[in-house]
Structure formats: C-alpha cells, structure tokens
Motif scaffolding. Sequence first.
Motif, PDB file in Angstrom:
ATOM      1  N   GLN A   1     -43.037 100.615 -84.078  1.00 50.74           N
ATOM      2  CA  GLN A   1     -43.451 101.202 -82.804  1.00 50.74           C
ATOM      3  C   GLN A   1     -43.806 102.673 -83.053  1.00 50.74           C
ATOM      4  O   GLN A   1     -43.057 103.394 -83.708  1.00 50.74           O
ATOM      5  CB  GLN A   1     -42.308 101.132 -81.774  1.00 50.74           C
ATOM      6  N   VAL A   2     -44.952 103.094 -82.536  1.00 45.02           N
ATOM      7  CA  VAL A   2     -45.438 104.444 -82.783  1.00 45.02           C
ATOM      8  C   VAL A   2     -45.703 105.147 -81.458  1.00 45.02           C
ATOM      9  O   VAL A   2     -46.446 104.632 -80.613  1.00 45.02           O
ATOM     10  CB  VAL A   2     -46.741 104.423 -83.614  1.00 45.02           C
ATOM     11  N   SER A   3     -45.089 106.323 -81.261  1.00 42.85           N
ATOM     12  CA  SER A   3     -45.294 107.108 -80.048  1.00 42.85           C
ATOM     13  C   SER A   3     -46.120 108.343 -80.380  1.00 42.85           C
ATOM     14  O   SER A   3     -45.736 109.149 -81.219  1.00 42.85           O
ATOM     15  CB  SER A   3     -43.944 107.520 -79.445  1.00 42.85           C
ATOM     16  N   ILE A   4     -47.294 108.463 -79.717  1.00 40.21           N
ATOM     17  CA  ILE A   4     -48.182 109.608 -79.937  1.00 40.21           C
ATOM     18  C   ILE A   4     -48.672 110.101 -78.580  1.00 40.21           C
ATOM     19  O   ILE A   4     -49.279 109.336 -77.817  1.00 40.21           O
ATOM     20  CB  ILE A   4     -49.396 109.227 -80.809  1.00 40.21           C
ATOM     21  N   ASP A   5     -48.424 111.368 -78.287  1.00 43.23           N
ATOM     22  CA  ASP A   5     -48.871 111.971 -77.020  1.00 43.23           C
ATOM     23  C   ASP A   5     -48.485 111.113 -75.810  1.00 43.23           C
ATOM     24  O   ASP A   5     -49.318 110.777 -74.961  1.00 43.23           O
ATOM     25  CB  ASP A   5     -50.395 112.172 -77.040  1.00 43.23           C
ATOM     26  N   ASP A   6     -47.226 110.703 -75.782  1.00 46.09           N
ATOM     27  CA  ASP A   6     -46.677 109.926 -74.656  1.00 46.09           C
ATOM     28  C   ASP A   6     -47.253 108.515 -74.548  1.00 46.09           C
ATOM     29  O   ASP A   6     -46.990 107.809 -73.570  1.00 46.09           O
ATOM     30  CB  ASP A   6     -46.901 110.653 -73.316  1.00 46.09           C
ATOM     31  N   ALA A   7     -48.057 108.085 -75.522  1.00 45.27           N
ATOM     32  CA  ALA A   7     -48.565 106.703 -75.539  1.00 45.27           C
ATOM     33  C   ALA A   7     -47.816 105.922 -76.617  1.00 45.27           C
ATOM     34  O   ALA A   7     -47.524 106.438 -77.687  1.00 45.27           O
ATOM     35  CB  ALA A   7     -50.061 106.686 -75.813  1.00 45.27           C
ATOM     36  N   LEU A   8     -47.488 104.656 -76.317  1.00 44.07           N
ATOM     37  CA  LEU A   8     -46.716 103.825 -77.239  1.00 44.07           C
ATOM     38  C   LEU A   8     -47.618 102.743 -77.830  1.00 44.07           C
ATOM     39  O   LEU A   8     -48.280 101.996 -77.111  1.00 44.07           O
ATOM     40  CB  LEU A   8     -45.532 103.179 -76.515  1.00 44.07           C
ATOM     41  N   PHE A   9     -47.658 102.679 -79.154  1.00 49.83           N
ATOM     42  CA  PHE A   9     -48.462 101.687 -79.863  1.00 49.83           C
ATOM     43  C   PHE A   9     -47.540 100.852 -80.760  1.00 49.83           C
ATOM     44  O   PHE A   9     -46.478 101.313 -81.161  1.00 49.83           O
ATOM     45  CB  PHE A   9     -49.530 102.346 -80.742  1.00 49.83           C
ATOM     46  N   LYS A  10     -47.995  99.640 -81.063  1.00 45.65           N
ATOM     47  CA  LYS A  10     -47.263  98.803 -82.020  1.00 45.65           C
ATOM     48  C   LYS A  10     -48.192  98.502 -83.190  1.00 45.65           C
ATOM     49  O   LYS A  10     -49.301  98.001 -83.000  1.00 45.65           O
ATOM     50  CB  LYS A  10     -46.795  97.488 -81.374  1.00 45.65           C
ATOM     51  N   VAL A  11     -47.738  98.846 -84.401  1.00 48.38           N
ATOM     52  CA  VAL A  11     -48.532  98.621 -85.614  1.00 48.38           C
ATOM     53  C   VAL A  11     -47.859  97.526 -86.427  1.00 48.38           C
ATOM     54  O   VAL A  11     -46.663  97.618 -86.724  1.00 48.38           O
ATOM     55  CB  VAL A  11     -48.621  99.912 -86.451  1.00 48.38           C
TER      56      VAL A  11
END
Length: 449
Positions: free
Chosen positions: A434-444
Amino acid sequence: RLKNYTEPQVIMDEHGADALRLYLINSPVVRAEPLRFKDDGVRSIVKDVLLPWLNAFKFLQGLIVGDDYRMPERLASPENVMDKWILSCLSTLITNVRKEMSEYKLYAVVPKLLVFIENLTNWYIRLNRKRLAGERPDVLFHVLYTFNILMAPFAPFLSENLYLQMSKHVACNQQGNEESLYKSVHFQDYPQGEEAFKDEDIERAFGALQRVVEAVRAIRDQHNINLKTPLYRIVVYKHEDKVFLDDLLSLDAFVKEELNVFDIHYMDSPNDDDSLFKVKYEAQPNFKVLGEVLKGDMKAVQQQLKGASQSELETFMQSGQITLLNHTLTHEHVQVKRLVYDVLEGYAVCSSGDVVILVNINIDGKLRAMGVARELSNRVQRLRKSIGLIPSDHVFVQVDNVHDPDQMDYLLRAFKQTTISDGDHDGVELASEQVSIDDALFKVTIYRQ
C-alpha cells in the motif's frame, strides 16, 4: 596519556581500518600538526567515501550477473557524452592523485576522491541507470576497476576485496601471467591518466550543469516543491558568456531530465526578455584595500562610486578598471555585483556566483498528477529491489486507484522491463504494498506470468 580518545581497535572494529586510514591521511597529522581526533570524522569517511564506492560496485554486480562478462582488452572511445565525461574525470583524478603523492601532499588527495565519488555515484550512475541496464557496462567496469587500483594505497582492504571480485572478469593478458591473475590489487601497476580520455570541454560543461542543478534544487527546497514534481519553465542567465550557455545547450537533454522541467530558456542579456526580470549594478568598495590607495580621497571617491551610472558600472565590469579623481581602480578595489529585480510574478530567483536562475514555481493539477506518478514509479522500483529483482527481469505490475490519465500515461512510459496496468492479472503474485502519496492511497502488486 590522557586517554581522551576512542581506542584505535574499537574504531577499526566499528568502522574498519580503511576508514581510519583515510581519516588520518586527510588530517593535520600528515602535515606534522596537532589533531583533535573525532569519531564522527571516521564515520564521515565511511558515509562519504567507502559506502558510495561499495554501492557503485554492487550496482555494477547487478549488471554483470554470472561469470560470462569480460572487460574489453582495450576500452574503445565511447560515443555517449556521459561516458566520455566520467572517463575524463577519472583520468584527471589519476593525474592529480599522482601529482599530490609525488609531492607528499597526501592530505590533498581525499578531497579529490570525494568529488570523484560524488560524480560517479550521484551523477553518472544515477543519470544512467536505465541506459546501463540495457548495455554492456564496459565504461563503468573500467572506471571501477581502475579506481580500485588507484585506491589501493589509501584503502587497501576494500580495494583488495573489490579487485578480487572483479578480476575474474578480466582476461589474463590484461593482468600479467595466470599465476598473478587473482593474487592482489597490490601487485598491479599504478594507473596512469589516459590522455585519450581527457576532455576539458566536457568536464567544464558538466560543471556548468551541476551549478544550475544545485541552484534549482535550492529553489525547490525554499518553496517545498518535490523533486519528482515537474516544472514548466526555467530561465538561465549569465551575462555575455556564450561558452557557459553553449555548454549547457550541449547537455540540454540531461539538464531537462535532471531538473525535471519541460522548457529551459538560456539568456546572455536581460534584454532577451525584459518582461521576466531587470538587472542593475551595484558597486561594493573593498575599504581595506582602498584605504591604502586613496588615503585622503577616500570619501570623495566613495561618493563618486555611489553616483556612478549603470552604464559606467557595466563598462567597469567588462574592462576591469575605472578612473575616479585620477585614481585607477580595479576589481581588487571595487566589486560590482549584478542584481536582479522586478522578477515576473510566479517566478523565484536564485544566484550561483554570476549565474542567475529563474524558476516558474506555479504548480497546477497536471504537474501534481505527474509528480505523484513519478513517486509511484519510484515505489515500484523499490518494491522490485526488495524482492531481489534485477533490472533485466520482466514482470507485471498492477497499480490500483490510479484515476488520473496523466499519472497512468507516465507510468506506462517509465519502465522498460515492467508492464504497468490497472487491470487484474492471473500471474503469480510476488509482492504487494500500500502506497500513500499526497493523501492518495494506491496499491502496487508485482506479478510474474
């Protein structure tokens, strides 16, 4: 006698003998002067010299997996400008080290090593990772192999360790007879600077690039703009210095990539675009020197300097002298500074000596989206590395929650040996994060088919 220092054996156990040796070589001790020993100084040698050197070797190891690679008997003159630059830097380093050693100035060697290691690791390798992953790393191998031998008197243990690992990739006739092939780095002839690889023009051009890059990074830091967020425009101004600007133009692609910017405008006169900024000149007297020359005329000359016109000061900058009250003054007596003012709104300005850099610091939604995409691609690379993948391994990566088309477009173009998508895969899952960047959450998620 006072025991107000850490025991040498403790230092060597913690940081190694090479670090202690380099620290002492770089200290006043070799000039027969007192030394206030500091453990932090030895740690700095590990951080700034030994670890970057070792990491460069590990990067090379990832490019030559297995024992099949062989270093060419004679390295051909490369076509790539960065290959030419690092070979020229190495040749210059060798010449300088041999000169300092012949004059017994060992303390002058370590600063030169620091500059070279910085150039090798933070510039050459970092800017060429993708290219080197798809080519024979002959230049990098040659540079590190030669550097190991160059470092043998200064860091005998690490240079020996790396040499023994690299020597199996070198043909026998490049190291002497079979018996001496794997013996020791300390049996090798000390390197000579290769004139064929020296190129002062390229070294000067990359020096210009580094000045501009460092100035732009300072502006980014001041305005909290992440390095991965692109910029629309940068202006580089150096008054009537075509050589400096032509050097940058010759490396324009590298400058844009390193600065992460769409457009760079080079100017040698503020009149090229006087809507961006204006320039004025200001005289700054060197009172200590002037006092000895002017004596009783000091105040009168000072007043004349204050009242000098902009054209007079500009002429002084170019000619190097000005006559006031029958006194001929030079740059030793008076410094004239070129100041930038009335900068266009939305631009930030920074000076590096006589170079002025203006940066468009307006960051809109598109630039933010691309910055997030670059950070995502960086996280994917780190995840690949964490599971032991090498650059040539082809995998599939699924990135969930990428809703911005600019972000996905960048991700699709960012990888050669990785297939990026936002759809499901039926391959074997290797890793997920799980990756959090600029308050957005992504799943790689990384898959192998």
